[in-house]
Design an enzyme around this catalytic site. Structure first.
Site, mmCIF file in Angstrom:
data_model
loop_
_atom_site.group_PDB
_atom_site.id
_atom_site.type_symbol
_atom_site.label_atom_id
_atom_site.label_comp_id
_atom_site.label_asym_id
_atom_site.label_seq_id
_atom_site.Cartn_x
_atom_site.Cartn_y
_atom_site.Cartn_z
ATOM 1 N N LYS A 96 0.843 -1.203 0.000
ATOM 2 C CA LYS A 96 0.000 0.000 0.000
ATOM 3 C C LYS A 96 0.872 1.244 0.000
ATOM 4 O O LYS A 96 2.026 1.214 0.456
ATOM 5 C CB LYS A 96 -0.964 0.037 1.188
ATOM 6 C CG LYS A 96 -0.318 0.131 2.591
ATOM 7 C CD LYS A 96 -0.007 1.535 3.068
ATOM 8 C CE LYS A 96 0.742 1.526 4.396
ATOM 9 N NZ LYS A 96 1.680 2.559 4.661
ATOM 10 N N THR A 105 0.635 -6.801 4.904
ATOM 11 C CA THR A 105 -0.074 -7.417 3.777
ATOM 12 C C THR A 105 0.184 -8.921 3.738
ATOM 13 O O THR A 105 -0.699 -9.707 3.385
ATOM 14 C CB THR A 105 0.262 -6.719 2.436
ATOM 15 O OG1 THR A 105 -0.663 -7.167 1.451
ATOM 16 C CG2 THR A 105 1.662 -6.996 1.946
ATOM 17 N N ASP A 125 -2.234 -1.672 10.225
ATOM 18 C CA ASP A 125 -2.451 -1.655 8.771
ATOM 19 C C ASP A 125 -3.111 -2.934 8.250
ATOM 20 O O ASP A 125 -3.515 -2.995 7.088
ATOM 21 C CB ASP A 125 -1.110 -1.495 8.026
ATOM 22 C CG ASP A 125 -0.537 -0.090 8.144
ATOM 23 O OD1 ASP A 125 -1.277 0.823 8.574
ATOM 24 O OD2 ASP A 125 0.644 0.091 7.801
HETATM 25 P P1 ATP Z 1 4.133 -0.242 7.712
HETATM 26 O O1 ATP Z 1 4.043 0.533 6.425
HETATM 27 O O2 ATP Z 1 2.935 -1.153 7.968
HETATM 28 O O3 ATP Z 1 4.517 0.552 8.902
HETATM 29 P P2 ATP Z 1 6.691 -1.136 6.803
HETATM 30 O O4 ATP Z 1 6.466 -1.337 5.344
HETATM 31 O O5 ATP Z 1 7.326 0.148 7.204
HETATM 32 O O6 ATP Z 1 5.325 -1.326 7.547
HETATM 33 P P3 ATP Z 1 7.567 -3.839 7.073
HETATM 34 O O7 ATP Z 1 8.159 -4.141 5.744
HETATM 35 O O8 ATP Z 1 6.259 -4.439 7.395
HETATM 36 O O9 ATP Z 1 7.562 -2.284 7.366
HETATM 37 O O10 ATP Z 1 8.677 -4.306 8.149
HETATM 38 C C1 ATP Z 1 8.679 -3.832 9.455
HETATM 39 C C2 ATP Z 1 9.360 -4.867 10.353
HETATM 40 O O11 ATP Z 1 8.562 -6.047 10.419
HETATM 41 C C3 ATP Z 1 10.741 -5.301 9.879
HETATM 42 O O12 ATP Z 1 11.634 -5.157 10.931
HETATM 43 C C4 ATP Z 1 10.589 -6.766 9.530
HETATM 44 O O13 ATP Z 1 11.709 -7.534 9.880
HETATM 45 C C5 ATP Z 1 9.377 -7.214 10.336
HETATM 46 N N1 ATP Z 1 8.573 -8.278 9.665
HETATM 47 C C6 ATP Z 1 7.944 -9.274 10.282
HETATM 48 N N2 ATP Z 1 7.302 -10.048 9.394
HETATM 49 C C7 ATP Z 1 7.520 -9.538 8.187
HETATM 50 C C8 ATP Z 1 7.116 -9.898 6.877
HETATM 51 N N3 ATP Z 1 6.339 -10.958 6.632
HETATM 52 N N4 ATP Z 1 7.495 -9.096 5.865
HETATM 53 C C9 ATP Z 1 8.240 -7.993 6.103
HETATM 54 N N5 ATP Z 1 8.675 -7.638 7.304
HETATM 55 C C10 ATP Z 1 8.309 -8.384 8.355
#
Ligand code: ATP
Length: 290
Positions: free
Chosen positions: A12, A105, A137
């Site tokens: 997203k 997601t 989210d």
């Molecule tokens: P948001 O936009 O919801 O705040 P984000 O995109 O900034 O999220 P993510 O990519 O979801 O961040 O990653 C945040 C943390 O979650 C990372 O430290 C990662 O190691 C952990 N994590 C746990 N499970 C997952 C997964 N399935 N995919 C990605 N990161 C994950």
């Protein structure tokens, strides 16, 4: 009887992001328009006799029980007393720690996938509640499309699929902690606020220019202070023809809206030379939409 299922988990972006205050429970009161894009993780869930196993294609994501996909599977299997287990394979295409809801997601896709795979009697409302326990989210990721999200991000008002957007997404080579960004947020440091109502009006009228005029993200006041490069990337995208460029979520990813494919493709080619995690994407259309 099906024994495995493969589903797409779209990222997203936040087309607007405003913070209305801090709540007694510690969360911030949000007002944000979220929009799914066709940058997809691919999740395969296979039934197995017992236990949960997660395998991902990314070195940046831990495969253990802290993985959000693992936690999603554990929650739903336990709640519905399922004795069987699952093996979850995540082909990770969404950059990690990017402000693109990669983990959320994946969790949403696992909840939906397990419901289908085990034919569980879970209605959408219950799935939403389980999702919210995993992260703010996740409810939006379950619902998909475009929505105004308020509360912690879990109160969703669906918006029509008015526009199919062409975007370039640039993820600078570092991760940002969402929790740290919200902790450092100070209302008095915000220079520009989105006009969310005006954004929605333009969106519903399919007015791309009007919509772009009202896109802002108040969290830029935190993440841009820390990483000046974000502003440089935004300016570069606008010089390359983007109508508007803002940061997504808590960053550091930057999104840029283009009204035509050719300048977007050119910007993508140019920026990719210096920033490896650059993507050209469009709005994610759910099956049957448009
Ligand atoms: P948001 O936009 O919801 O705040 P984000 O995109 O900034 O999220 P993510 O990519 O979801 O961040 O990653 C945040 C943390 O979650 C990372 O430290 C990662 O190691 C952990 N994590 C746990 N499970 C997952 C997964 N399935 N995919 C990605 N990161 C994950």
């Amino acid at each position: 009887m099906i024994t495995s299922i493969t589903i797409s988990a779209p990222a997203k972006v936040n087309l607007t992001l405003d913070i209305k205050g801090k709540r007694p429970d510690g969360y911030h009161e949000l007002e944000t328009v979220m929009h799914q894009i066709n940058l997809l993780d691919i999740i395969t869930i296979e039934k197995q006799e017992t236990g949960i196993e997660v395998v991902t294609s990314s070195e940046l994501v831990i495969d253990d029980e802290t993985n959000l996909a693992y936690r999603a599977a554990a929650l739903i299997l336990e709640k519905y007393n399922c004795q069987a287990g699952v093996k979850i394979n995540i082909q990770k295409n969404i950059p990690v720690g990017a402000g693109l809801a990669g983990g959320s997601t994946d969790a949403a896709a696992v909840l939906k996938g397990i419901r289908q795979l085990f034919d569980l009697p879970v209605d959408d409302r219950t799935l939403h509640e389980i999702g919210l326990a995993l992260g703010s989210d996740v409810p939006f990721c379950l619902q998909g499309g475009t929505a105004l999200a308020t509360g912690r991000g879990e109160i969703l008002s669906m918006l029509p699929d008015s526009l199919v957007l062409t975007m370039v997404i640039v993820k600078p080579p570092y991760q940002v902690s969402t929790a740290e960004v919200y902790k450092a947020f100070r209302l008095e440091q915000v220079k520009r606020f989105p006009d969310t109502n005006a954004f929605i009006e333009s969106w519903c009228n399919c007015d791309m220019i009007g919509m772009c005029d009202h896109m802002e993200n108040v969290l830029e006041s935190v993440t841009e202070e820390q990483y000046a490069e974000i502003k440089t990337i935004k300016n570069q995208l606008v010089q390359l023809g983007a109508i508007k460029s803002i940061m997504s979520g808590s960053g550091p990813s930057v999104l840029a809206i283009f009204d035509q494919l050719a300048p977007a493709a050119r910007a993508f080619e140019i920026i990719k030379k210096t920033c490896q995690e650059t993507y050209i994407v469009s709005s994610y259309l759910k099956e049957g939409v448009l």
